[in-house]
Design a protein around this motif. Sequence first.
Motif, PDB file in Angstrom:
ATOM      1  N   TYR A 116      -9.944  -0.137  -8.341  1.00 33.95           N
ATOM      2  CA  TYR A 116     -10.873   1.315  -8.310  1.00 33.95           C
ATOM      3  C   TYR A 116     -11.576   1.237  -6.851  1.00 33.95           C
ATOM      4  O   TYR A 116     -11.031   1.824  -5.830  1.00 33.95           O
ATOM      5  N   LEU A 117     -11.809  -0.259  -6.486  1.00 31.58           N
ATOM      6  CA  LEU A 117     -12.949  -0.082  -4.963  1.00 31.58           C
ATOM      7  C   LEU A 117     -11.892  -0.843  -4.417  1.00 31.58           C
ATOM      8  O   LEU A 117     -11.972   0.046  -2.944  1.00 31.58           O
ATOM      9  N   LEU A 118     -10.582  -0.798  -3.951  1.00 30.86           N
ATOM     10  CA  LEU A 118      -9.749  -1.253  -3.407  1.00 30.86           C
ATOM     11  C   LEU A 118      -9.138   0.291  -2.833  1.00 30.86           C
ATOM     12  O   LEU A 118      -9.196   1.022  -1.938  1.00 30.86           O
ATOM     13  N   ILE A 119      -8.384   0.951  -4.093  1.00 27.01           N
ATOM     14  CA  ILE A 119      -7.672   2.184  -3.745  1.00 27.01           C
ATOM     15  C   ILE A 119      -9.328   3.581  -3.139  1.00 27.01           C
ATOM     16  O   ILE A 119      -8.236   4.216  -2.434  1.00 27.01           O
ATOM     17  N   CYS A 120      -9.967   2.851  -3.235  1.00 28.02           N
ATOM     18  CA  CYS A 120     -11.181   4.104  -3.023  1.00 28.02           C
ATOM     19  C   CYS A 120     -10.800   3.662  -1.940  1.00 28.02           C
ATOM     20  O   CYS A 120     -11.534   4.926  -0.352  1.00 28.02           O
ATOM     21  N   PHE A 121     -10.995   2.603  -0.886  1.00 29.83           N
ATOM     22  CA  PHE A 121     -11.473   1.944   0.505  1.00 29.83           C
ATOM     23  C   PHE A 121     -10.029   1.869   1.192  1.00 29.83           C
ATOM     24  O   PHE A 121     -10.306   2.871   2.217  1.00 29.83           O
ATOM     25  N   GLY A 122      -9.136   1.934   0.669  1.00 31.02           N
ATOM     26  CA  GLY A 122      -7.954   2.470   1.140  1.00 31.02           C
ATOM     27  C   GLY A 122      -7.526   3.120   2.228  1.00 31.02           C
ATOM     28  O   GLY A 122      -7.108   3.812   2.550  1.00 31.02           O
ATOM     29  N   ILE A 123      -7.770   4.986   0.149  1.00 32.67           N
ATOM     30  CA  ILE A 123      -7.874   5.990   1.074  1.00 32.67           C
ATOM     31  C   ILE A 123      -8.874   7.177   1.502  1.00 32.67           C
ATOM     32  O   ILE A 123      -8.493   7.812   3.118  1.00 32.67           O
ATOM     33  N   ALA A 124      -9.563   6.068   2.174  1.00 37.75           N
ATOM     34  CA  ALA A 124     -10.840   6.549   3.465  1.00 37.75           C
ATOM     35  C   ALA A 124     -10.725   5.480   4.764  1.00 37.75           C
ATOM     36  O   ALA A 124     -10.721   6.942   5.357  1.00 37.75           O
ATOM     37  N   LEU A 125      -9.749   4.990   4.790  1.00 38.67           N
ATOM     38  CA  LEU A 125      -9.453   4.332   5.468  1.00 38.67           C
ATOM     39  C   LEU A 125      -7.925   5.217   6.218  1.00 38.67           C
ATOM     40  O   LEU A 125      -8.217   5.674   6.875  1.00 38.67           O
ATOM     41  N   SER A 126      -7.435   5.332   5.408  1.00 39.26           N
ATOM     42  CA  SER A 126      -5.969   6.427   5.083  1.00 39.26           C
ATOM     43  C   SER A 126      -6.301   7.282   6.243  1.00 39.26           C
ATOM     44  O   SER A 126      -5.671   7.770   7.170  1.00 39.26           O
ATOM     45  N   ASN A 127      -7.041   8.154   5.298  1.00 40.27           N
ATOM     46  CA  ASN A 127      -7.784   9.549   6.241  1.00 40.27           C
ATOM     47  C   ASN A 127      -8.817   9.458   7.154  1.00 40.27           C
ATOM     48  O   ASN A 127      -8.921  10.431   7.989  1.00 40.27           O
ATOM     49  N   ARG A 128      -8.926   8.532   7.871  1.00 42.97           N
ATOM     50  CA  ARG A 128     -10.164   8.800   8.297  1.00 42.97           C
ATOM     51  C   ARG A 128      -9.279   8.010   9.710  1.00 42.97           C
ATOM     52  O   ARG A 128      -9.485   8.166  10.924  1.00 42.97           O
ATOM     53  N   CYS A 129      -7.555   7.551   9.412  1.00 42.82           N
ATOM     54  CA  CYS A 129      -7.649   6.793  11.001  1.00 42.82           C
ATOM     55  C   CYS A 129      -7.048   7.349  11.317  1.00 42.82           C
ATOM     56  O   CYS A 129      -6.697   6.941  13.374  1.00 42.82           O
ATOM     57  N   GLY A 130      -6.634   8.706  11.249  1.00 46.51           N
ATOM     58  CA  GLY A 130      -5.781   9.694  12.761  1.00 46.51           C
ATOM     59  C   GLY A 130      -4.400   9.491  12.765  1.00 46.51           C
ATOM     60  O   GLY A 130      -4.080  10.679  13.465  1.00 46.51           O
ATOM     61  N   LEU A 131      -3.941   8.305  11.824  1.00 52.31           N
ATOM     62  CA  LEU A 131      -2.317   8.315  12.213  1.00 52.31           C
ATOM     63  C   LEU A 131      -1.735   8.914  11.140  1.00 52.31           C
ATOM     64  O   LEU A 131      -2.318   8.706  10.025  1.00 52.31           O
ATOM     65  N   PRO A 132      -0.111   9.359  11.350  1.00 51.46           N
ATOM     66  CA  PRO A 132       0.172   9.329   9.823  1.00 51.46           C
ATOM     67  C   PRO A 132       0.190   8.361   9.317  1.00 51.46           C
ATOM     68  O   PRO A 132       0.733   7.628   9.039  1.00 51.46           O
ATOM     69  N   ILE A 133       0.212   9.111   7.590  1.00 51.01           N
ATOM     70  CA  ILE A 133       0.028   8.454   6.075  1.00 51.01           C
ATOM     71  C   ILE A 133       0.819   8.524   5.588  1.00 51.01           C
ATOM     72  O   ILE A 133       1.655   9.336   5.409  1.00 51.01           O
ATOM     73  N   VAL A 134       0.735   7.793   4.585  1.00 57.35           N
ATOM     74  CA  VAL A 134       1.738   8.078   3.496  1.00 57.35           C
ATOM     75  C   VAL A 134       2.077   9.870   2.805  1.00 57.35           C
ATOM     76  O   VAL A 134       0.630  10.236   3.096  1.00 57.35           O
ATOM     77  N   PRO A 135       3.603  10.168   2.772  1.00 59.25           N
ATOM     78  CA  PRO A 135       3.296  11.650   3.052  1.00 59.25           C
ATOM     79  C   PRO A 135       2.569  12.608   1.012  1.00 59.25           C
ATOM     80  O   PRO A 135       1.823  13.022   1.435  1.00 59.25           O
ATOM     81  N   THR A 136       1.846  11.082   0.710  1.00 62.22           N
ATOM     82  CA  THR A 136       1.299  11.953  -0.715  1.00 62.22           C
ATOM     83  C   THR A 136      -0.344  11.717  -0.462  1.00 62.22           C
ATOM     84  O   THR A 136      -0.860  12.876  -1.277  1.00 62.22           O
ATOM     85  N   ASP A 137      -0.832  11.479   0.195  1.00 63.62           N
ATOM     86  CA  ASP A 137      -2.303  11.440   1.400  1.00 63.62           C
ATOM     87  C   ASP A 137      -1.856  12.639   1.751  1.00 63.62           C
ATOM     88  O   ASP A 137      -2.825  13.414   2.515  1.00 63.62           O
TER      89      ASP A 137
END
Length: 168
Positions: A116-137
């Motif tokens: 749960y903590l890993l997924i929360c951290f990973g999604i936060a990184l994905s949404n803040r990286c400013g790069l194209p992320i996985v299509p579901t995000d």
Amino acid sequence: MMEKEQSGKTLFRGELALVIAVLVNSFGVVLMLYSGAGISAISSVPYAFSLAFPALTLGTWTYLFQGTLIASLMIMYLFSFVVGFVFSELLDVHELWIDVLPYTLPWRVVYFVVSYLLICFGIALSNRCGLPIVPTDLFPRELADITKVPYPRIKIGFDVTCLAITAG
């Protein structure tokens, strides 16, 4: 043709506003050029190309420039697909070795909390990286940007929809 906003201000429908904007802006660019005072920043690149390569008109160079911008966006979205592909392949890689971990109830609780903590951290990184992320995000992020609905509302709605489809 017109619609009322709750505050009582009259607004044009989006389609009519778009038609008027295209007519007005194209005339404004040509009129600015005709004035001899320069050109708008957004039209400066196609204008420079039309001067350097006069075989094509300003309008054609503008279309080519806009097409190049759209192609660049498409490449970024294709990169999102590549990121999604790598993510999917890594799911399979992790499934190959995960069985080496102990599988008792206490360990499963630990795995749940850590995951749960890993997924929360990973999604936060994905949404803040400013790069194209996985299509579901990427989908909820872009939908929020297009609709101007706050991202948390779109993301929660998207996640709930995914869960409802899965449960169905």
